[in-house]
Design a protein around this motif. Structure first.
Motif, PDB file in Angstrom:
ATOM      1  N   TRP A  16      20.400  67.432  46.677  1.00 18.17           N
ATOM      2  CA  TRP A  16      19.620  67.510  47.911  1.00 18.17           C
ATOM      3  C   TRP A  16      20.281  68.339  48.999  1.00 18.17           C
ATOM      4  N   LYS A 156       3.990  67.243  56.039  1.00 22.30           N
ATOM      5  CA  LYS A 156       3.539  66.066  56.785  1.00 22.30           C
ATOM      6  C   LYS A 156       4.215  65.983  58.148  1.00 22.30           C
ATOM      7  N   HIS A 157       5.398  66.586  58.254  1.00 20.32           N
ATOM      8  CA  HIS A 157       6.194  66.490  59.480  1.00 20.32           C
ATOM      9  C   HIS A 157       6.011  67.691  60.391  1.00 20.32           C
ATOM     10  N   ASP A 247      11.765  64.236  43.518  1.00 20.21           N
ATOM     11  CA  ASP A 247      12.123  63.064  44.324  1.00 20.21           C
ATOM     12  C   ASP A 247      11.821  61.768  43.569  1.00 20.21           C
TER      13      ASP A 247
HETATM   14  C1  ARE Z   1      20.118  63.539  52.843  1.00 19.16           C
HETATM   15  C2  ARE Z   1      20.664  62.119  52.757  1.00 19.16           C
HETATM   16  C3  ARE Z   1      20.332  61.363  54.033  1.00 19.16           C
HETATM   17  C4  ARE Z   1      20.842  62.131  55.258  1.00 19.16           C
HETATM   18  C5  ARE Z   1      20.245  63.520  55.252  1.00 19.16           C
HETATM   19  C6  ARE Z   1      20.727  64.397  56.405  1.00 19.16           C
HETATM   20  O1  ARE Z   1      20.101  61.464  51.629  1.00 19.16           O
HETATM   21  O2  ARE Z   1      20.954  60.087  53.969  1.00 19.16           O
HETATM   22  O3  ARE Z   1      20.432  61.448  56.447  1.00 19.16           O
HETATM   23  O4  ARE Z   1      20.588  64.166  54.020  1.00 19.16           O
HETATM   24  O5  ARE Z   1      22.102  64.663  56.286  1.00 19.16           O
HETATM   25  C7  ARE Z   1      15.991  65.470  50.218  1.00 19.16           C
HETATM   26  C8  ARE Z   1      16.493  64.078  49.847  1.00 19.16           C
HETATM   27  C9  ARE Z   1      17.073  63.365  51.056  1.00 19.16           C
HETATM   28  C10 ARE Z   1      18.117  64.243  51.725  1.00 19.16           C
HETATM   29  C11 ARE Z   1      17.404  65.515  52.173  1.00 19.16           C
HETATM   30  C12 ARE Z   1      18.319  66.501  52.926  1.00 19.16           C
HETATM   31  O6  ARE Z   1      15.422  63.316  49.316  1.00 19.16           O
HETATM   32  O7  ARE Z   1      17.700  62.164  50.607  1.00 19.16           O
HETATM   33  O8  ARE Z   1      18.687  63.537  52.844  1.00 19.16           O
HETATM   34  O9  ARE Z   1      16.935  66.195  50.991  1.00 19.16           O
HETATM   35  O10 ARE Z   1      19.409  66.859  52.156  1.00 19.16           O
HETATM   36  C13 ARE Z   1       9.596  61.541  53.327  1.00 19.16           C
HETATM   37  C14 ARE Z   1       8.993  62.892  53.709  1.00 19.16           C
HETATM   38  C15 ARE Z   1       8.986  63.881  52.563  1.00 19.16           C
HETATM   39  C16 ARE Z   1      10.358  63.990  51.903  1.00 19.16           C
HETATM   40  C17 ARE Z   1      10.785  62.584  51.480  1.00 19.16           C
HETATM   41  C18 ARE Z   1      12.170  62.589  50.834  1.00 19.16           C
HETATM   42  O11 ARE Z   1       7.653  62.695  54.183  1.00 19.16           O
HETATM   43  O12 ARE Z   1       8.634  65.156  53.106  1.00 19.16           O
HETATM   44  O13 ARE Z   1      10.827  61.715  52.650  1.00 19.16           O
HETATM   45  N1  ARE Z   1      10.359  64.941  50.767  1.00 19.16           N
HETATM   46  C19 ARE Z   1      10.853  66.328  50.920  1.00 19.16           C
HETATM   47  C20 ARE Z   1      11.630  66.814  49.689  1.00 19.16           C
HETATM   48  C21 ARE Z   1      12.938  66.065  49.574  1.00 19.16           C
HETATM   49  C22 ARE Z   1      13.829  66.410  50.765  1.00 19.16           C
HETATM   50  C23 ARE Z   1      13.075  66.600  52.023  1.00 19.16           C
HETATM   51  C24 ARE Z   1      11.702  66.543  52.108  1.00 19.16           C
HETATM   52  C25 ARE Z   1      13.848  67.072  53.197  1.00 19.16           C
HETATM   53  O14 ARE Z   1      10.818  66.710  48.555  1.00 19.16           O
HETATM   54  O15 ARE Z   1      13.612  66.360  48.364  1.00 19.16           O
HETATM   55  O16 ARE Z   1      14.789  65.343  50.970  1.00 19.16           O
HETATM   56  O17 ARE Z   1      13.856  68.501  53.150  1.00 19.16           O
HETATM   57  C26 ARE Z   1       6.940  57.017  52.450  1.00 19.16           C
HETATM   58  C27 ARE Z   1       6.373  58.051  53.419  1.00 19.16           C
HETATM   59  C28 ARE Z   1       6.824  59.450  53.050  1.00 19.16           C
HETATM   60  C29 ARE Z   1       8.331  59.506  52.948  1.00 19.16           C
HETATM   61  C30 ARE Z   1       8.797  58.468  51.921  1.00 19.16           C
HETATM   62  C31 ARE Z   1      10.323  58.441  51.796  1.00 19.16           C
HETATM   63  O18 ARE Z   1       6.357  57.205  51.167  1.00 19.16           O
HETATM   64  O19 ARE Z   1       4.946  57.993  53.398  1.00 19.16           O
HETATM   65  O20 ARE Z   1       6.385  60.367  54.050  1.00 19.16           O
HETATM   66  O21 ARE Z   1       8.708  60.822  52.486  1.00 19.16           O
HETATM   67  O22 ARE Z   1       8.353  57.165  52.333  1.00 19.16           O
HETATM   68  O23 ARE Z   1      10.890  58.119  53.031  1.00 19.16           O
END
Ligand code: ARE
Ligand code: CA
Length: 424
Positions: A16, A156-157, A247
């Motif tokens: 990630w 979404k954000h 994810d």
């Molecule tokens: C990492 C660490 C965190 C730290 C952060 C910043 O894990 O602890 O705070 O870094 O240092 C991916 C990983 C994350 C990672 C991030 C950045 O999954 O763990 O954080 O990269 O390195 C929401 C969003 C959705 C998102 C998911 C993960 O709405 O957009 O969370 N998915 C995309 C990607 C991911 C990626 C990111 C976004 C960030 O596909 O791979 O994160 O770029 C409910 C809600 C959803 C929510 C979900 C989970 O279902 O409806 O909206 O999704 O819960 O919280």
């Protein structure tokens, strides 16, 4: 994501890290711009188009600083990303974010979801002309390199109007036509943001399908309802569907009780059905094996990803799963292309068996027990057909009334499929 990102060492080089941008230089853990361009060009030359995962909601997370994967310096706590450049004024300020600590903590409030920080990631303000321009320049650079479209991470954000403004600044493809856009919006009927806000902008991820197909494979009786508009699922013309993603296969991003490559037999049925059925635009996942949810790809001593090697039997080596090479997955792509635009006919779903035709172009059957032996109406013209999943090792004869003897036996895959105009 192909652009420059943070290099995380705690934990050691998680996958990630690539979701924390440092700049829009095409220099990632995956390689340099020249290497990326070479890959895209070689793919394009054999008819494979590349869509990049674009992370433009945010830059790196608070507390991170130093050098990115391409050597560019940055400091998240100072909102300083000289590689773009972005400075403090380009990020959402605290007064726009209704949250006690600046992080997203209320999915019921669109201002909280879109103007606050997603897990501490510094949140860009896409309402600003400058920010929109920098993102569009990144997209246009990708198009110059040969890319055909974009996954919009964390759509979404971001406000749909801001995404629209960025899309409007993005150029057409050199071969003509608009780039392909799909928006990552996790809508599981659990918050204020609905996928429908994004359908005017392109395809939207339909995460409810992941749940529906998992239920359907566990209980074939549920398969007729995999597309459930009553549950808010978006229409076929906008739904971007998949059995699992990077994810939720490892418990991130709305994970759950889903089917992944860790259960190969169920997974093959789930993906084969998805490709055979007439709902949405389909994506096939291809993975690497992992034990822990943070673990990055199979890597060399310097943490660069190991090559994907191909074994004599066509499977992959070096720790890559390569689901896309599994016959009930890879070979079903020809089926999906052949039946495009047709409906589902001759639907039959009993005794944990499902079968159906697509127009007069293809026929699909799947048996949970791995055993099926019956004569079925296929709706296809008479003739001898090659069975796709077995690489034509099986032949199927359709008689003058459109019936065929369909056999699935335990020694082979639990799926069969054939198409008009297929291999012979
Ligand atoms: C990492 C660490 C965190 C730290 C952060 C910043 O894990 O602890 O705070 O870094 O240092 C991916 C990983 C994350 C990672 C991030 C950045 O999954 O763990 O954080 O990269 O390195 C929401 C969003 C959705 C998102 C998911 C993960 O709405 O957009 O969370 N998915 C995309 C990607 C991911 C990626 C990111 C976004 C960030 O596909 O791979 O994160 O770029 C409910 C809600 C959803 C929510 C979900 C989970 O279902 O409806 O909206 O999704 O819960 O919280
Ligand atoms: Ca945001």
């Amino acid at each position: 994501p192909p652009n420059e990102h943070v290099v995380v060492t705690q934990p050691m080089r998680p996958w990630w890290e690539r979701y924390q941008p440092v700049s829009y230089k095409l220099h990632s853990r995956g390689g340099t711009e020249a290497e990326f361009k070479d890959m895209v060009t070689r793919c394009k030359n054999v008819g494979v188009r590349v869509y990049v995962d674009s992370v433009v909601n945010h830059m790196a997370g608070l507390g991170r600083q130093g050098s990115g994967s391409g050597g560019t310096s940055f400091n998240s706590d100072n909102f300083d990303f000289p590689g773009v450049p972005f400075r403090r004024e380009h990020f959402n300020s605290r007064d726009k974010c209704p949250s006690h600590d600046g992080n997203i903590n209320n999915y019921g409030d669109p201002n909280n979801v879109r103007n606050c920080f997603l897990v501490g990631l510094t949140d860009l303000d896409q309402s600003q002309e400058y920010v929109r321009t920098k993102i569009a320049e990144f997209y246009n650079h990708c198009i110059d390199v040969g890319v055909a479209g974009f996954r919009i991470d964390a759509a979404k954000h971001m406000w749909p109007g801001d995404i629209k403004a960025i899309q409007d600044k993005t150029k057409d493809l050199p071969e003509g036509g608009r780039p392909f856009f799909y928006h990552e919006v996790i809508d599981q009927n659990d918050g204020a943001i609905k996928v429908g806000e994004y359908t005017p902008l392109g395809y939207v991820t339909e995460f409810r399908y992941c749940q529906k197909i998992a239920e359907g494979i566990r209980n074939f009786g549920m398969l007729h309802g995999v597309y459930d508009p009553g549950w808010g699922m978006t229409d076929s013309a906008h739904a971007f569907v998949f059995v699992d993603n990077h994810d939720n296969q490892r418990g991130h991003g709305g994970g759950g009780n889903l089917i992944t490559h860790k259960h190969p037999r169920d997974y093959k049925m789930a993906v084969a059905f998805t490709l055979a059925y007439n709902y949405g635009f389909t994506r096939v996942m291809s993975s690497y094996y992992f034990q822990s949810s943070d673990q990055g790809p199979p890597h060399n001593g310097d943490y660069s990803a190991k090559d994907v090697t191909i074994n004599a039997d066509g499977s992959c080596g070096n720790g890559w799963v390569c689901e896309h090479r599994w016959n009930p997955i890879g070979n079903m792509v020809a089926f999906r292309n052949a039946v495009a635009g047709t409906g589902v006919d001759n639907w039959r779903n009993e005794n944990e068996e499902v079968s159906f035709s697509r127009g007069q172009k293809g026929f699909f059957a799947m048996a949970k027990s791995g055993h099926m032996d019956r004569t079925l109406h296929t709706g296809l013209p008479a003739g001898e057909y090659c069975e796709l999943v077995s690489d034509c090792k099986k032949k199927i004869t359709v008689d003058g009334s459109g019936n065929a003897h369909i056999v699935i036996d335990n020694s082979a895959e639990p799926v069969i499929a054939f198409i008009v105009g297929g291999p012979t």
